[in-house]
Scaffold this active site. Structure first.
Site, PDB file in Angstrom:
ATOM      1  CG  HIS A 182     110.101  47.269  24.242  1.00 57.93           C
ATOM      2  ND1 HIS A 182     108.870  46.931  24.748  1.00 57.93           N
ATOM      3  CD2 HIS A 182     109.998  48.540  23.813  1.00 57.93           C
ATOM      4  CE1 HIS A 182     108.062  47.974  24.638  1.00 57.93           C
ATOM      5  NE2 HIS A 182     108.724  48.970  24.079  1.00 57.93           N
ATOM      6  CB  CYS A 296     105.654  45.245  24.837  1.00 58.00           C
ATOM      7  SG  CYS A 296     107.058  44.123  24.769  1.00 58.00           S
TER       8      CYS A 296
END
Ligand SMILES: *[C@@H]1O[C@H](CO)[C@@H](O)[C@H](O)[C@H]1NC(C)=O
Ligand SMILES: *[C@@H]1O[C@H](CO)[C@@H](O)[C@H](O)[C@H]1NC(C)=O
Ligand SMILES: *[C@@H]1O[C@H](CO)[C@@H](O)[C@H](O)[C@H]1NC(C)=O
Ligand SMILES: *[C@@H]1O[C@H](CO)[C@@H](O)[C@H](O)[C@H]1NC(C)=O
Ligand SMILES: *[C@@H]1O[C@H](CO)[C@@H](O)[C@H](O)[C@H]1NC(C)=O
Ligand SMILES: *[C@@H]1O[C@H](CO)[C@@H](O)[C@H](O)[C@H]1NC(C)=O
Ligand SMILES: *[C@@H]1O[C@H](CO)[C@@H](O)[C@H](O)[C@H]1NC(C)=O
Ligand SMILES: *[C@@H]1O[C@H](CO)[C@@H](O)[C@H](O)[C@H]1NC(C)=O
Length: 423
Positions: A182, A296
């Site tokens: 992430h 993301c």
């Protein structure tokens, strides 16, 4: 604000892993890993099957509805303002016109654009709608979020690259080895000594952004697939550093930061829906990209690009990102929600799409999910089919080896604004 980093639910269900027993989220992560492993296994087993999906589709799918080429250029022509191509390196940009040299380059690129089919990128919307009340987040989106502060113009702001595995706590090594990461961005003001984290992630977790709900009372699959930017005070150093990355990538002025903040607000209002998959013709370099993801890492990349445009100077360090690929031959356009699932829609096709999504339900328990994995392999790998929902339209993907892949490859930090280098 002390709990900032941790309190944020995190993208890709990061929070799910952190909390105790969150079967809703867990399956997805297993799924990624297992799909990937299965694809590899299938690769080893080889032997392409020519069997067809029992209901519709395959070769005979929607004859006469036109293939992606025609349809896509039609899309681009019909809605020029809605189609947005951020990641397309071929898209001409204003800066190019400033220098004579790059102006010539831009002409060449325009010609190339004509030859190369455009990649379909997420559409921009004029505003962000309230999510449907049916979509209930298991973990509140951005619980410690705050508005982006206005910095003093002459402040010096450090920009950090933040990256951490999504597996955290529970699935330790498995997803760590697959490098499912992430991404976020950190900022630190020299004047106030306060620091901040900015990230973009799903409102209802990855499973909900990747697969729809099949609601008995509704004919069309129902999506809870919004994603958004979250800005909060604090950087949880340990979280990012221990199994990931926390590294300074640039130093900017408060003025640039404020300009970026304005852009983030607009980006957040107009880029609304999460897209998990990047769809390409093959894993080879230069292979055609049919669809771009919107996740993301794409947000981080857009922000870096914006900062570079505003004059930020990035360090020269290697920056790798996770991408989830589907490999497919030329996609076929099927229609939008109304044309496929409405009263005039093709019932066989509608049923085929729903059957395809059935095993992918985003809220199965781990056990149910593992069982339905068999069906997933059947659809994706044996039957070589995938129904993709993109920009509120359905597409059929004739899947190709290696079907699904998770990569962790370099996407370099941007160069300083090209305009400046000409002065
Ligand atoms: C409806 O869809 C099925 C499968 O996708 C296809 O075989 C059939 O030709 C379609 N029918 C019409 C009238 O388009
Ligand atoms: C950087 O380039 C963009 C377009 O590519 C341009 O709009 C902007 O004014 C440039 N910024 C600076 C500081 O030169
Ligand atoms: C996914 O959406 C459903 C329906 O709103 C919801 O019940 C579920 O909690 C969501 N999953 C997560 C992990 O938020
Ligand atoms: C982005 O939009 C979401 C949803 O409206 C909102 O919760 C969030 O605060 C916004 N983020 C920023 C940085 O403005
Ligand atoms: C952010 O601020 C916290 C609290 O002051 C501090 O512990 C941490 O080291 C800072 N992190 C960075 C990257 O500046
Ligand atoms: C880093 O990984 C280890 C094991 O792989 C795990 O125990 C630890 O909690 C992780 N650290 C953080 C901050 O997530
Ligand atoms: C769906 O497609 C039909 C026919 O292609 C079109 O008339 C309609 O405007 C589309 N609806 C939406 C919401 O885009
Ligand atoms: C980062 O990406 C480069 C090039 O894409 C690759 O060679 C390298 O192995 C990657 N690094 C890691 C840690 O995977």
């Amino acid at each position: 604000m002390a709990q900032a980093g941790r309190a944020s639910p995190g993208a890709w269900g990061r929070r799910c892993a952190g909390g105790d027993a969150a079967p809703v989220c867990a399956p997805w992560r297993w799924a990624s890993a297992l799909l990937w492993l299965a694809a590899a296994a299938a690769a080893a087993a080889s032997g392409p099957s020519r069997r067809q999906w029992p209901v519709g589709a395959g070769r005979g799918l929607c004859p006469g509805r036109g293939v992606v080429r025609g349809r896509r250029s039609a899309t681009l022509r019909a809605r020029p303002l809605e189609v947005w191509r951020p990641g397309n390196p071929l898209a001409p940009s204003v800066g190019d016109l400033v220098c004579p040299l790059s102006s010539a380059w831009s002409v060449i690129r325009r010609i190339v654009v004509v030859w190369k089919r455009p990649t379909l990128s997420p559409r921009r919307f004029s505003f962000r709608p309230e999510p449907d009340p049916y979509c209930q987040a298991k973990y509140t989106f951005c619980p410690t979020g705050s508005p982006i502060p206005v910095m003093k113009d002459d402040d010096v702001i450090e920009v950090f690259r933040l990256q951490a595995p999504v597996w955290e706590f529970k699935y330790g090594d498995l997803l760590g080895h697959l490098k499912i990461m992430h991404d976020a961005i950190g900022f630190r003001s020299t004047l106030t000594e306060k620091n901040y984290t900015m990230e973009w992630y799903e409102l209802f977790q990855l499973g909900n952004c990747t697969f729809p709900h099949l609601r008995p009372e509704m004919n069309a699959p129902f999506w809870c697939n919004q994603g958004a930017a979250c800005f909060f005070e604090g950087i949880d150093d340990i979280h990012w550093k221990e199994n990931g990355t926390l590294v300074l990538v640039a130093t900017i002025s408060g003025d640039i930061f404020n300009k970026m903040a304005k852009w983030v607000k607009q980006d957040n209002e107009t880029g609304i829906y999460y897209e998990t998959w990047t769809v390409q013709a093959s894993p080879e370099k230069g292979a055609e990209t049919w669809f771009e993801s919107y996740d993301c890492s794409k947000f981080v990349l857009r922000t870096y690009k914006k900062l570079a445009e505003l004059g930020a100077d990035f360090k020269k360090i290697q920056t790798n990102y996770t991408r989830i690929f589907l490999y497919s031959g030329e996609p076929t356009y099927l229609g939008n929600e109304t044309s496929v699932f409405g009263p005039t829609g093709n019932k066989t096709l509608a049923l085929a799409i729903k059957r395809f999504y059935y095993p992918f339900k985003p809220h199965l328990s781990t056990k149910e999910f593992l069982l339905s994995l068999l069906e997933i392999f059947d659809a994706v790998i044996i039957h070589r089919q995938f129904y993709l929902f993109y920009n509120f339209e359905y597409w059929f993907l004739p899947m190709k080896f290696p079907f699904i892949k998770i990569t962790y490859e370099e996407i370099p930090l941007p160069n300083r604004n090209r305009t400046l280098s000409c002065l």
